[in-house]
Design an enzyme around this catalytic site. Structure first.
Site, PDB file in Angstrom:
ATOM      1  N   HIS A   1       0.813  -1.213   0.000  1.00 28.32           N
ATOM      2  CA  HIS A   1       0.000   0.000   0.000  1.00 28.32           C
ATOM      3  C   HIS A   1       0.852   1.271   0.000  1.00 28.32           C
ATOM      4  O   HIS A   1       0.400   2.333   0.415  1.00 28.32           O
ATOM      5  CB  HIS A   1      -0.959  -0.009   1.198  1.00 28.32           C
TER       6      HIS A   1
ATOM      7  N   CYS B   1       5.228  16.228 -13.577  1.00 30.98           N
ATOM      8  CA  CYS B   1       6.556  16.014 -14.184  1.00 30.98           C
ATOM      9  C   CYS B   1       7.281  14.800 -13.604  1.00 30.98           C
ATOM     10  O   CYS B   1       8.366  14.455 -14.054  1.00 30.98           O
ATOM     11  CB  CYS B   1       7.424  17.263 -14.024  1.00 30.98           C
TER      12      CYS B   1
HETATM   13  P1  NAD Z   1      -7.361  -4.535   9.961  1.00 25.04           P
HETATM   14  O1  NAD Z   1      -7.496  -3.444  10.972  1.00 25.04           O
HETATM   15  O2  NAD Z   1      -8.493  -4.790   9.043  1.00 25.04           O
HETATM   16  O3  NAD Z   1      -7.061  -5.856  10.764  1.00 25.04           O
HETATM   17  C1  NAD Z   1      -6.077  -5.868  11.751  1.00 25.04           C
HETATM   18  C2  NAD Z   1      -6.147  -7.217  12.409  1.00 25.04           C
HETATM   19  O4  NAD Z   1      -5.058  -7.291  13.298  1.00 25.04           O
HETATM   20  C3  NAD Z   1      -7.418  -7.447  13.214  1.00 25.04           C
HETATM   21  O5  NAD Z   1      -8.007  -8.663  12.815  1.00 25.04           O
HETATM   22  C4  NAD Z   1      -6.933  -7.526  14.663  1.00 25.04           C
HETATM   23  O6  NAD Z   1      -7.580  -8.540  15.407  1.00 25.04           O
HETATM   24  C5  NAD Z   1      -5.478  -7.884  14.495  1.00 25.04           C
HETATM   25  N1  NAD Z   1      -4.612  -7.365  15.540  1.00 25.04           N
HETATM   26  C6  NAD Z   1      -4.669  -6.177  16.176  1.00 25.04           C
HETATM   27  N2  NAD Z   1      -3.640  -6.058  17.036  1.00 25.04           N
HETATM   28  C7  NAD Z   1      -2.929  -7.209  16.930  1.00 25.04           C
HETATM   29  C8  NAD Z   1      -1.758  -7.680  17.559  1.00 25.04           C
HETATM   30  N3  NAD Z   1      -1.116  -6.963  18.471  1.00 25.04           N
HETATM   31  N4  NAD Z   1      -1.296  -8.900  17.199  1.00 25.04           N
HETATM   32  C9  NAD Z   1      -1.949  -9.661  16.286  1.00 25.04           C
HETATM   33  N5  NAD Z   1      -3.076  -9.266  15.670  1.00 25.04           N
HETATM   34  C10 NAD Z   1      -3.543  -8.042  15.985  1.00 25.04           C
HETATM   35  O7  NAD Z   1      -5.978  -4.282   9.143  1.00 25.04           O
HETATM   36  P2  NAD Z   1      -5.530  -4.822   7.747  1.00 25.04           P
HETATM   37  O8  NAD Z   1      -6.047  -6.190   7.476  1.00 25.04           O
HETATM   38  O9  NAD Z   1      -4.084  -4.554   7.631  1.00 25.04           O
HETATM   39  O10 NAD Z   1      -6.300  -3.827   6.822  1.00 25.04           O
HETATM   40  C11 NAD Z   1      -5.646  -3.351   5.841  1.00 25.04           C
HETATM   41  C12 NAD Z   1      -5.560  -1.817   5.853  1.00 25.04           C
HETATM   42  O11 NAD Z   1      -5.155  -1.136   7.039  1.00 25.04           O
HETATM   43  C13 NAD Z   1      -4.511  -1.474   4.870  1.00 25.04           C
HETATM   44  O12 NAD Z   1      -5.096  -0.663   3.909  1.00 25.04           O
HETATM   45  C14 NAD Z   1      -3.445  -0.707   5.642  1.00 25.04           C
HETATM   46  O13 NAD Z   1      -2.790   0.209   4.780  1.00 25.04           O
HETATM   47  C15 NAD Z   1      -4.242  -0.058   6.678  1.00 25.04           C
HETATM   48  N6  NAD Z   1      -3.582   0.417   7.900  1.00 25.04           N
HETATM   49  C16 NAD Z   1      -2.226   0.431   8.079  1.00 25.04           C
HETATM   50  C17 NAD Z   1      -1.682   0.864   9.283  1.00 25.04           C
HETATM   51  C18 NAD Z   1      -0.188   0.917   9.453  1.00 25.04           C
HETATM   52  O14 NAD Z   1       0.537   1.301   8.523  1.00 25.04           O
HETATM   53  N7  NAD Z   1       0.328   0.563  10.628  1.00 25.04           N
HETATM   54  C19 NAD Z   1      -2.515   1.240  10.307  1.00 25.04           C
HETATM   55  C20 NAD Z   1      -3.908   1.228  10.105  1.00 25.04           C
HETATM   56  C21 NAD Z   1      -4.431   0.820   8.897  1.00 25.04           C
END
Ligand code: NAD
Length: 247
Positions: A118, A129
């Protein structure tokens, strides 16, 4: 724990697919869990789209900066999970990380093969440019513009487009992900709800590759846990500490 340790010890080429849950223990909220950044205000999703940027580039940047203020400050540090993946390389494994995160924490943890599906918050490009800019330029003005000189000594002046993949943009490195999967012994899926395409299709595709094992480490169940050889519902940082202590 023994089963996952055996799979990791036996694998020479490990592919890793990470999501926002990878970085929650570094203090960055994830996407959809309670309190996650998109649960607070759904209108943000519209503003973070390619269509909105193209229509209103000057309104886009203040919203983008407000949303990603902390990530742009570079003040977050890798957690035990990021460090565990970097350490696997030191043990002689080939570890290719495909991340949905834009926070740069896998690179900061010194993993050497990182593909940001992403994009990255660190850079932007001029849509007119093609000139490229780093974070320091993006932070100078509220709306960063292209400062490249044009032929007649004028300045280009177009509003830059972030390298973060916006809603409506194409995901990056996806062909490489499938090339690497073909050669991998093990896929680790970490901290992703697998709700977002195209990452959501990976576990089903992997289940058709003979001999390739897949493990998910995610706090909550996902819609496709049944496709994995091993399912671990735990925080990645805690898992990493436990497995490191046991190794
Ligand atoms: P999501 O929020 O949909 O899912 C995150 C998952 O991680 C959840 O199922 C949750 O239960 C699990 N989770 C949370 N904390 C955890 C931990 N400590 N250990 C293990 N599991 C844990 O996120 P996704 O599937 O990555 O969704 C994708 C989108 O989120 C992407 O577009 C991404 O760019 C964006 N995003 C990125 C960031 C970042 O760069 N850190 C932050 C927020 C969102």
């Amino acid at each position: 724990m023994e089963a996952v340790m055996t799979l990791i010890n036996q694998a020479e080429r490990i592919m890793v697919l990470t999501g926002a849950g990878m970085s929650t223990e570094s203090g960055i909220p994830d996407f959809r869990s309670a309190g996650g950044i998109w649960t607070e205000d759904t209108s943000r999703m519209e503003a973070m789209s390619r269509e909105y940027f193209e229509r209103r580039p000057r309104d886009f940047w203040p919203k983008f900066k407000q949303l990603f203020q902390m990530k742009m400050s570079g003040s977050y540090e890798p957690n035990a999970g990021h460090k565990y993946l970097a350490d696997l390389e030191k043990r002689g494994k080939q570890v290719d990380i495909f991340t949905q995160n834009i926070d740069g924490l896998h690179r900061k943890a010194r993993s050497s093969s990182v593909y940001e599906l992403h994009g990255s918050i660190q850079t932007a490009a001029c849509p007119r440019c093609g000139a490229r800019y780093g974070l320091s330029h993006l932070l100078k003005e509220e709306v960063p513009e292209c400062t490249a000189e044009t032929g007649d000594h004028a300045v280009c002046g177009a509003v830059l487009k972030t390298d973060v993949v916006l809603f409506g943009d194409l995901v990056q490195h996806f062909e490489t992900l499938y090339e690497k999967l073909d050669k991998a012994d093990l896929l680790l899926v970490i901290g992703t709800s697998l709700e977002v395409a195209p990452a959501r299709f990976v576990p089903e595709d992997v289940s058709r590759i003979p001999g390739l094992k897949q493990v998910i480490i995610n706090l909550e169940p996902t819609y496709c846990d049944h496709l994995f050889d091993l399912v671990i519902h735990e925080k990645i940082g805690e898992f990493a500490k436990r497995i490191s202590a046991a190794t």
